[in-house]
Design a protein around this motif. Structure first.
Motif, PDB file in Angstrom:
ATOM      1  N   LYS A  16       0.904  -1.083   0.091  1.00 28.22           N
ATOM      2  CA  LYS A  16      -0.068   0.085  -0.104  1.00 28.22           C
ATOM      3  C   LYS A  16       0.857   1.276  -0.099  1.00 28.22           C
ATOM      4  O   LYS A  16       1.635   1.298   0.816  1.00 28.22           O
ATOM      5  N   PRO A  17       0.878   2.042  -0.891  1.00 23.03           N
ATOM      6  CA  PRO A  17       1.677   3.168  -1.165  1.00 23.03           C
ATOM      7  C   PRO A  17       1.404   4.308   0.045  1.00 23.03           C
ATOM      8  O   PRO A  17       0.235   4.751   0.118  1.00 23.03           O
ATOM      9  N   VAL A  18       2.610   4.660   0.552  1.00 25.08           N
ATOM     10  CA  VAL A  18       2.224   5.697   1.603  1.00 25.08           C
ATOM     11  C   VAL A  18       2.864   7.167   1.100  1.00 25.08           C
ATOM     12  O   VAL A  18       2.222   8.172   1.300  1.00 25.08           O
ATOM     13  N   ILE A  19       4.204   7.167   0.464  1.00 22.34           N
ATOM     14  CA  ILE A  19       4.728   8.122  -0.274  1.00 22.34           C
ATOM     15  C   ILE A  19       4.709   8.167  -1.729  1.00 22.34           C
ATOM     16  O   ILE A  19       5.143   6.989  -2.105  1.00 22.34           O
ATOM     17  N   GLN A  20       4.378   8.938  -2.502  1.00 21.60           N
ATOM     18  CA  GLN A  20       4.120   8.634  -4.087  1.00 21.60           C
ATOM     19  C   GLN A  20       4.950   9.663  -4.657  1.00 21.60           C
ATOM     20  O   GLN A  20       4.727  10.753  -4.909  1.00 21.60           O
ATOM     21  N   ASP A  21       6.127   9.357  -5.116  1.00 19.62           N
ATOM     22  CA  ASP A  21       7.114  10.078  -6.096  1.00 19.62           C
ATOM     23  C   ASP A  21       7.319  11.613  -5.868  1.00 19.62           C
ATOM     24  O   ASP A  21       6.798  12.348  -6.181  1.00 19.62           O
ATOM     25  N   LEU A  22       7.713  11.631  -4.246  1.00 23.32           N
ATOM     26  CA  LEU A  22       7.859  13.036  -3.699  1.00 23.32           C
ATOM     27  C   LEU A  22       9.136  13.414  -3.959  1.00 23.32           C
ATOM     28  O   LEU A  22      10.338  12.843  -3.670  1.00 23.32           O
ATOM     29  N   SER A  23       9.129  14.941  -4.376  1.00 22.78           N
ATOM     30  CA  SER A  23      10.392  15.607  -4.481  1.00 22.78           C
ATOM     31  C   SER A  23      10.368  16.867  -4.117  1.00 22.78           C
ATOM     32  O   SER A  23       9.532  17.507  -4.339  1.00 22.78           O
TER      33      SER A  23
END
Length: 249
Positions: A16-23
């Motif tokens: 289950k994704p918690v952080i998605q492609d964060l920059s």
């Protein structure tokens, strides 16, 4: 010089994704707050930056060095003071330095005095008020040798008046030392009052909704809370969090 860079970080738990492609990035000496819904992955991000957990993909870079999965590069202040009950106030403040083999006792005493804690150096945590414990916890993070401080909702348990006093105190200390700070809060007013920039996260999985530069000059006074421009910014940020607008600043 860019101090911290979070590059395309993705993290999931049990698929289950918690952080998605964060920059995003922080400049040296910036005070940057993170706003987002409860459970959106803000504390998970701190664990990633601190090397407690490892991202599935992406990297964390500090002063040009890849620190992904490495511990010991940031100082951390949690929601609760987490002072060790068997150590007196001075020894608690010096704990971060001890872990790196260095104790600057006189510097710690000077900072305790500046924080209004002179005369309490030998007191134990149970003998101190909540506000005094929070100040000691912040000083422990500040005097630690790491250049990046991660503060996770440090004032959330305080009442409104004590919270404002702690915000004012934090600003006075930060303006003196200008450490780089990444600050988690659920309070829009707190973020606007303290920050140079505000990063607004979506609901889980966390992604960046907005990266806002706060326009108010420093030093800031509590009267800022009553200014119409402050209310306008608060409303706009609230609408971004609600998904009712993008930026519009």
């Amino acid at each position: 010089m860019t101090h911290l860079e979070v590059k395309h970080v993705y993290k999931s738990f049990e698929d289950k994704p918690v952080i998605q492609d964060l920059s995003f990035s922080l400049q040296k000496g910036e005070f940057v707050s993170i706003l987002g819904p409860s459970g959106s992955g803000k504390s998970t991000l701190f664990h990633l930056i601190g090397g407690i957990i490892v991202p599935d993909s992406g990297e964390i870079v500090l002063d040009g060095k890849n620190i992904t999965g490495q511990k010991g590069h940031v100082s951390f202040m949690p929601q609760h003071p987490s002072l060790l009950p068997w150590r007196n106030l001075l020894d608690n403040v010096l704990l971060g330095q001890e872990l790196t083999g260095k104790r600057e006792v006189e510097k710690a005493r000077s900072m305790l005095a500046a924080a209004g804690l002179e005369g309490h150096e030998k007191s134990y945590p149970h003998q101190l008020s909540g506000g005094m414990q929070q100040r000691a916890s912040f000083l422990r993070a500040l005097i630690s040798p790491q250049s990046l401080m991660c503060l996770d909702e440090p004032f959330s348990a305080l009442d409104e008046f004590m919270r404002l006093e702690m915000q004012k105190w934090l600003m006075s200390i930060w303006e003196q030392y200008r450490r780089t700070v990444l600050f988690i809060t659920h309070n829009i007013e707190e973020a606007l009052f303290l920050s140079d920039r505000i990063l607004i996260f979506s609901e889980r999985p966390a992604r960046m909704l907005a990266d806002i530069s706060v326009p108010f000059s420093r030093p800031r006074q509590p009267s800022l809370f009553l200014e119409s421009e402050f209310f306008d910014w608060k409303r706009n940020i609230y609408e971004i969090l609600r998904g009712e607008k993008t930026t519009g600043f």
